[in-house]
Design a protein around this motif. Structure first.
Motif, PDB file in Angstrom:
ATOM      1  N   LEU A  68      22.255  62.995  18.654  1.00  0.00           N
ATOM      2  CA  LEU A  68      23.247  62.475  19.600  1.00  0.00           C
ATOM      3  C   LEU A  68      23.912  61.223  19.050  1.00  0.00           C
ATOM      4  CD1 LEU A  68      24.711  62.665  22.222  1.00  0.00           C
ATOM      5  CD2 LEU A  68      22.782  61.573  23.374  1.00  0.00           C
ATOM      6  N   GLY A  69      23.142  60.348  18.407  1.00  0.00           N
ATOM      7  CA  GLY A  69      23.727  59.168  17.783  1.00  0.00           C
ATOM      8  C   GLY A  69      24.730  59.552  16.714  1.00  0.00           C
ATOM      9  N   GLY A 157      21.238  62.602  27.879  1.00  0.00           N
ATOM     10  CA  GLY A 157      22.079  61.546  27.329  1.00  0.00           C
ATOM     11  C   GLY A 157      23.493  62.036  27.056  1.00  0.00           C
ATOM     12  N   LEU A 158      23.606  63.248  26.501  1.00  0.00           N
ATOM     13  CA  LEU A 158      24.924  63.834  26.231  1.00  0.00           C
ATOM     14  C   LEU A 158      25.721  64.018  27.521  1.00  0.00           C
ATOM     15  CD1 LEU A 158      26.852  65.267  24.144  1.00  0.00           C
ATOM     16  CD2 LEU A 158      25.788  67.404  24.903  1.00  0.00           C
ATOM     17  N   LEU A 159      25.059  64.502  28.566  1.00  0.00           N
ATOM     18  CA  LEU A 159      25.746  64.725  29.839  1.00  0.00           C
ATOM     19  C   LEU A 159      26.243  63.410  30.430  1.00  0.00           C
ATOM     20  CD1 LEU A 159      23.430  67.439  31.472  1.00  0.00           C
ATOM     21  CD2 LEU A 159      25.617  67.770  30.293  1.00  0.00           C
ATOM     22  N   ILE A 230      26.174  53.703  27.393  1.00  0.00           N
ATOM     23  CA  ILE A 230      25.751  54.729  28.354  1.00  0.00           C
ATOM     24  C   ILE A 230      24.439  55.355  27.903  1.00  0.00           C
ATOM     25  CG2 ILE A 230      26.326  56.986  29.335  1.00  0.00           C
ATOM     26  CD1 ILE A 230      29.268  56.148  29.261  1.00  0.00           C
ATOM     27  N   LEU A 231      24.346  55.661  26.613  1.00  0.00           N
ATOM     28  CA  LEU A 231      23.120  56.251  26.083  1.00  0.00           C
ATOM     29  C   LEU A 231      21.932  55.315  26.250  1.00  0.00           C
ATOM     30  CD1 LEU A 231      21.738  58.556  24.571  1.00  0.00           C
ATOM     31  CD2 LEU A 231      22.426  57.473  22.418  1.00  0.00           C
ATOM     32  N   ALA A 232      22.177  54.016  26.107  1.00  0.00           N
ATOM     33  CA  ALA A 232      21.109  53.026  26.246  1.00  0.00           C
ATOM     34  C   ALA A 232      20.804  52.691  27.697  1.00  0.00           C
ATOM     35  CB  ALA A 232      21.482  51.754  25.490  1.00  0.00           C
ATOM     36  N   GLY A 233      21.595  53.234  28.627  1.00  0.00           N
ATOM     37  CA  GLY A 233      21.369  52.974  30.049  1.00  0.00           C
ATOM     38  C   GLY A 233      21.852  51.621  30.507  1.00  0.00           C
ATOM     39  N   GLU A 234      22.785  51.020  29.770  1.00  0.00           N
ATOM     40  CA  GLU A 234      23.294  49.694  30.114  1.00  0.00           C
ATOM     41  C   GLU A 234      24.198  49.753  31.350  1.00  0.00           C
ATOM     42  OE1 GLU A 234      22.355  46.993  28.793  1.00  0.00           O
ATOM     43  OE2 GLU A 234      21.353  47.651  26.949  1.00  0.00           O
ATOM     44  N   ALA A 235      23.980  48.826  32.268  1.00  0.00           N
ATOM     45  CA  ALA A 235      24.744  48.820  33.524  1.00  0.00           C
ATOM     46  C   ALA A 235      26.234  48.611  33.276  1.00  0.00           C
ATOM     47  CB  ALA A 235      24.203  47.732  34.448  1.00  0.00           C
ATOM     48  N   TYR A 236      26.579  47.757  32.304  1.00  0.00           N
ATOM     49  CA  TYR A 236      27.990  47.470  32.045  1.00  0.00           C
ATOM     50  C   TYR A 236      28.746  48.715  31.602  1.00  0.00           C
ATOM     51  CZ  TYR A 236      27.280  47.666  26.980  1.00  0.00           C
ATOM     52  OH  TYR A 236      27.009  48.099  25.704  1.00  0.00           O
ATOM     53  N   ALA A 237      28.065  49.613  30.867  1.00  0.00           N
ATOM     54  CA  ALA A 237      28.715  50.825  30.380  1.00  0.00           C
ATOM     55  C   ALA A 237      29.012  51.783  31.536  1.00  0.00           C
ATOM     56  CB  ALA A 237      27.840  51.507  29.342  1.00  0.00           C
TER      57      ALA A 237
END
Length: 266
Positions: A68-69, A157-159, A230-237
């Motif tokens: 995915l990366g 993660g892709l979704l 988004i993949l890292a689950g960051e709120a800002y993303a």
């Protein structure tokens, strides 16, 4: 409320362009997924080291360790931004401004159908095309990854990333559709509807290319789409994707309101 006859007619008109864009993306997705190989990745990383600014401009970077990366590095910085954007620009112009410019809008308005229904129908044609294209790409990524590298792809993660991508392209669709409804001539609709997204993308490329232009990321909406975040689950993303979606909806509503109130010289 939409007009089903008009919706069916316009979706049929969208078919050829959808097939062309989908075919091009299919080629790139299949090739790039097949390139995921630790040995080959070392070679690709060497290109990034030789031409760091050029590769960074199109969102490509070295050091990806997962499938995915790898896809984020080689698909989500350029290809999955540009090709759906081309579809959105062309169809947005054809769904409103082109009708008025060619005088064909008189035929639609002659039918016992409200302006709001016509505008809403054309809007849903655009949204449907964007959704079909991105759902297809998502399914293709999952299928090809499963066939070539079973179990390697982080599907949740892709979704999540592709949901953010949908938000981005819906926002671009809002920009394009707004100007298509606002102007009665295609040259002006394209100048703004296509010009703004293209200029924003160029600014994003410049911001990615080097530290000197890094500040440009604050003036382009493409910065709000952060697949790594988004993949890292960051709120800002996730917040950035949410902003794109909400503003996109506002632009669509504004486009319908403008179309309903504008003076059409037919």
């Amino acid at each position: 409320m939409i007009n089903r006859v008009l919706y069916g007619y316009e979706m049929k008109n969208s078919g050829k362009l959808l097939l062309i864009i989908a075919a091009v993306l299919s080629l790139y997705v299949c090739v790039i997924v097949s390139m995921f190989d630790p040995e080959l990745m070392t070679t690709l990383d060497s290109f990034v080291e030789v031409m760091p600014e050029l590769m960074a401009a199109v969102g490509m970077r070295a050091g990806a360790t997962t499938l995915l990366g790898f896809l984020i590095s080689y698909l989500y910085g350029f290809l999955l931004l540009v090709f759906p954007m081309v579809y959105t620009i062309l169809r947005s112009n054809a769904l409103a401004a082109k009708y008025v410019d060619q005088g064909s809008m008189a035929v639609l308005l002659a039918a016992p159908v409200k302006r709001s229904t016509i505008a809403a129908t054309q809007l849903w044609v655009l949204i449907s095309g964007i959704a079909i294209l991105l759902v297809y790409v998502t399914g293709l990524e999952i299928l090809v990854s499963h066939l070539l590298f079973p179990g390697e792809l982080d599907i949740p993660g892709l979704l999540n990333i592709n949901a953010g991508l949908v938000c981005l392209h819906l926002f671009i669709g809002g920009v394009c559709f707004l100007f298509s409804c606002a102007f009665s001539e295609t040259k002006y609709a394209l100048a703004f509807g296509a010009g703004i997204p293209v200029v924003m993308f160029v600014l994003q490329m410049l911001a990615n290319a080097g530290e000197k232009a890094r500040a440009l990321r604050y003036v382009t909406f493409f910065t709000l789409f952060q697949p790594d975040g988004i993949l890292a689950g960051e709120a800002y993303a996730f917040a950035g994707a949410g902003v794109l979606l909400l503003v996109g909806i506002a632009l669509y509503l504004a486009a319908i309101a403008i179309f309903c109130r504008k003076n059409l010289s037919l």
